[in-house]
Scaffold this active site. Structure first.
Site, PDB file in Angstrom:
ATOM      1  N   HIS A 140       0.824  -1.220   0.000  1.00 13.06           N
ATOM      2  CA  HIS A 140       0.000   0.000   0.000  1.00 13.06           C
ATOM      3  C   HIS A 140       0.856   1.268   0.000  1.00 13.06           C
ATOM      4  O   HIS A 140       0.352   2.343  -0.271  1.00 13.06           O
ATOM      5  CB  HIS A 140      -1.028  -0.017   1.146  1.00 13.06           C
ATOM      6  CG  HIS A 140      -0.494   0.347   2.497  1.00 13.06           C
ATOM      7  ND1 HIS A 140      -0.149  -0.584   3.448  1.00 13.06           N
ATOM      8  CD2 HIS A 140      -0.263   1.552   3.068  1.00 13.06           C
ATOM      9  CE1 HIS A 140       0.261   0.033   4.547  1.00 13.06           C
ATOM     10  NE2 HIS A 140       0.203   1.337   4.335  1.00 13.06           N
ATOM     11  N   ASP A 188      -0.119  -7.554   1.498  1.00 12.14           N
ATOM     12  CA  ASP A 188       0.410  -6.189   1.578  1.00 12.14           C
ATOM     13  C   ASP A 188       1.946  -6.217   1.649  1.00 12.14           C
ATOM     14  O   ASP A 188       2.534  -5.916   2.683  1.00 12.14           O
ATOM     15  CB  ASP A 188      -0.191  -5.464   2.784  1.00 12.14           C
ATOM     16  CG  ASP A 188       0.032  -3.964   2.733  1.00 12.14           C
ATOM     17  OD1 ASP A 188       0.523  -3.463   1.693  1.00 12.14           O
ATOM     18  OD2 ASP A 188      -0.268  -3.291   3.744  1.00 12.14           O
ATOM     19  N   SER A 208       4.157   2.096   8.277  1.00  7.64           N
ATOM     20  CA  SER A 208       3.836   1.050   7.307  1.00  7.64           C
ATOM     21  C   SER A 208       5.048   0.666   6.485  1.00  7.64           C
ATOM     22  O   SER A 208       5.876   1.519   6.142  1.00  7.64           O
ATOM     23  CB  SER A 208       2.771   1.539   6.330  1.00  7.64           C
ATOM     24  OG  SER A 208       1.531   1.458   6.948  1.00  7.64           O
TER      25      SER A 208
HETATM   26  N1  ARG Z   1      -1.255   2.145   7.362  1.00 13.12           N
HETATM   27  C1  ARG Z   1      -0.323   2.824   8.193  1.00 13.12           C
HETATM   28  C2  ARG Z   1       0.788   3.452   7.356  1.00 13.12           C
HETATM   29  O1  ARG Z   1       0.632   3.567   6.160  1.00 13.12           O
HETATM   30  C3  ARG Z   1       0.191   1.955   9.265  1.00 13.12           C
HETATM   31  C4  ARG Z   1      -0.815   1.857  10.340  1.00 13.12           C
HETATM   32  C5  ARG Z   1      -0.450   0.956  11.424  1.00 13.12           C
HETATM   33  N2  ARG Z   1      -1.469   1.166  12.419  1.00 13.12           N
HETATM   34  C6  ARG Z   1      -1.526   0.546  13.557  1.00 13.12           C
HETATM   35  N3  ARG Z   1      -2.438   0.885  14.390  1.00 13.12           N
HETATM   36  N4  ARG Z   1      -0.676  -0.375  13.849  1.00 13.12           N
HETATM   37  O2  ARG Z   1       1.756   3.945   7.862  1.00 13.12           O
END
Ligand code: ARG
Length: 544
Positions: A23, A70, A162
């Protein structure tokens, strides 16, 4: 651990491949891309010692549609000499707690971080994780793994983390990547765990994708031994530098990037050889690819400095032994005169010290103005003797004066001696010892014409391999006698009516000018000795 420019993390999978979350790069799609910047090797993203790279390819997990799968690989244009994080291949580490790390927000909704943060998060079973409801109900058990403080929250990854790894030590005490930071609802809330890509489920897919991008991570860790930084001289063949790969399947295929001009690597033996043709400091990366299917790669990086050949007057040796008594500081000096201007940025100090415990020694070069350059600082432990050529940037130091090699024995019981040392202050490409005259000079029929180049500030005598590049436009070069005239009037005939009716002279002549002082006015003399054809001196250059 790396930071990616779009605001994600990643982990070193091979020296050229970074494992991150799909992503983070799904807007780029699979294919060539130079839009991702990579920062490696630092906690502080503004640390000037950081290593940066640019992507040249992005591979997104096949079938990725925002739900599971992912993961993605990003290939960088130049290898990074980094330790690698191995991937989990089974669920044996899916228990206890994991470490997560990143430069993402430290609290929900907070700013990105300048300094890398890490935290420990407990494993949460798929069933419990899915029971959190909402998006968690769609958890893909094989492809996703959850972690966090179920009851109290408070510890988690967050936006910007992420793509970064979730990892822990295995029984052999190696760090193993178990997850890739993927998603969560908010950050660090009770009953809302972090969700991570389940790396072990994709380990084979990642390996086959990597194989098509240069090589899969070796399960045993294919490593290439680092031969250490190298120093060579322009025009002198290097003594072959060999490389050793281990941990993969022989035979290995070798390649190298960044080698100094004139050097090459044997693809079958990994030996670098050749004769450097230009000065400079080069970042070399040597890569071995093994014979396994899929192929595995390993590489190592080091610096190769090429200095100019010793110029008479700009280099000096002291071969008189100086004993190094226990717990003492001793010096050996060389006096340099007749070396105009500053020393080169690729000056070298070749040091030969006999001593049975070099971890005792601090070795410094002291410039005429007293500035000290530490060459060796108590490394090497109980190893014997120092026999090393150090490359030092001395471009801020006037070359002329008395230079000292200072050796301090800083620990009790071993003694030795300075055997000899040689200082080569170079001439960093010797710009003042070369010149060009590009003004056209007509060569009328049956005439003798000249063109001059004046050199000053260029100490000592010319080299035995000086070059004269001559560009003459003329319709019958068998008419011409071309001569280099030194400042003292000595003549060197370069071309003597050979070539018959051929057009033009575009030739670089190598001439032994070692008996000629460099400074002064050098003349190219062209005589047209037969009627009928005319021309001009187009340009000529002299490199002494
Ligand atoms: N989707 C987020 C990013 O792009 C990461 C989120 C992780 N969230 C969590 N509560 N562990 O950085």
């Amino acid at each position: 651990m790396v930071r990616l420019s779009m605001g994600c993390g990643g982990a070193m999978y091979t020296q050229t491949l970074i494992l991150t979350a799909a992503h983070c790069v799904d807007n780029l799609g699979t294919g060539p891309s130079t839009s991702v910047g990579v920062t490696w090797g630092v906690v502080d993203l503004q640390d000037p010692t950081r290593t940066t790279r640019t992507s040249n390819y992005v591979h997104i997990a096949p079938g990725y549609n925002g739900d599971g799968k992912d993961w993605a690989l990003i290939r960088v244009s130049q290898p990074i000499d980094s330790p690698l994080l191995k991937l989990a291949t089974d669920t044996s580490l899916h228990s206890g707690s994991f470490t997560v790390a990143g430069w993402g927000a430290a609290v929900q909704g907070g700013p990105q971080q300048r300094y890398l943060l890490k935290a420990d998060v407990p494993f949460i079973t798929d069933t419990q994780c899915a029971s959190a409801g909402g998006s968690y109900s769609g958890l893909i058990f094989n492809e996703e793994i959850c972690a966090g403080n179920w009851t109290s929250g408070g510890v988690d990854t967050c936006q910007g983390d992420s793509g970064g790894p979730m990892f822990k030590r295995n029984a052999a005490n190696e760090w193993i990547q178990v997850g890739i930071t993927s998603w969560g609802i908010g950050c660090a809330q009770p009953g809302r765990p972090g969700v991570y890509t389940e790396v072990r489920y994709f380990a084979n897919d990642i390996c086959s994708a990597a194989a098509s991008l240069g090589g899969c991570q070796s399960s045993g860790g294919l490593t290439v031994g680092n031969p250490g930084n190298q120093a060579s001289t322009v025009g002198t063949a290097v003594s072959a530098v060999s490389h050793v790969a281990s941990g993969g399947t022989a035979p290995y295929t070798w390649s190298a990037t960044g080698l100094p001009a004139g050097l090459s690597i044997s693809s079958s033996t990994g030996v670098v050889s050749g004769t450097p043709t230009s000065t400079g400091t080069f970042s070399v990366t040597v890569t071995a690819t093994d014979s396994a299917v899929p192929a595995r790669v390993g590489s190592t990086s080091y610096t190769w400095t090429v200095s100019s050949a010793p110029i008479p007057g700009c280099s000096a040796t002291n071969g008189t032994d100086v004993t190094i008594p226990d717990l003492s500081t001793v010096e050996s000096t060389v006096a340099v005169s007749g070396c105009a201007g500053n020393a080169s940025a690729t000056s070298t100090v070749a040091v030969s010290i006999i001593h049975p415990y070099i971890g005792d020694l601090v070795v410094s070069l002291v410039a005429p103005d007293g500035s000290a350059y530490v060459l060796h600082n108590r490394s090497g432990g109980s190893a014997d003797n120092i026999d090393t050529t150090y490359t030092v940037n001395l471009s801020s130091e006037a070359a002329n004066g008395t230079w000292r090699l200072r050796v301090q024995d800083a620990a009790a019981s071993d003694t030795g001696r300075i055997d000899s040392w040689t200082l080569n202050l170079g001439g960093g490409g010797t710009p003042s010892c070369a010149g060009t005259n590009g003004t056209d000079v007509a060569i009328p029929d049956l005439s003798t014409v000249t063109s001059t180049i004046a050199l000053s500030g260029c100490a000592g005598n010319a080299s035995a391999t000086s070059t004269v590049t001559v560009n003459i436009i003329h319709t019958f070069i068998g008419d011409l006698v071309v001569t280099l005239v030194a400042p003292d009037g000595s003549t060197y005939v370069l071309h003597n009516r050979s070539g018959g009716s051929a057009d033009n002279i575009n030739t670089t002549y190598t001439v032994n000018l070692s008996s000629e002082a460099r400074n002064g006015t050098w003349t190219l003399r062209v005589q047209d000795a037969a009627t009928g054809d005319v021309g001009r001196i187009d340009s000529w250059s002299l490199s002494l």
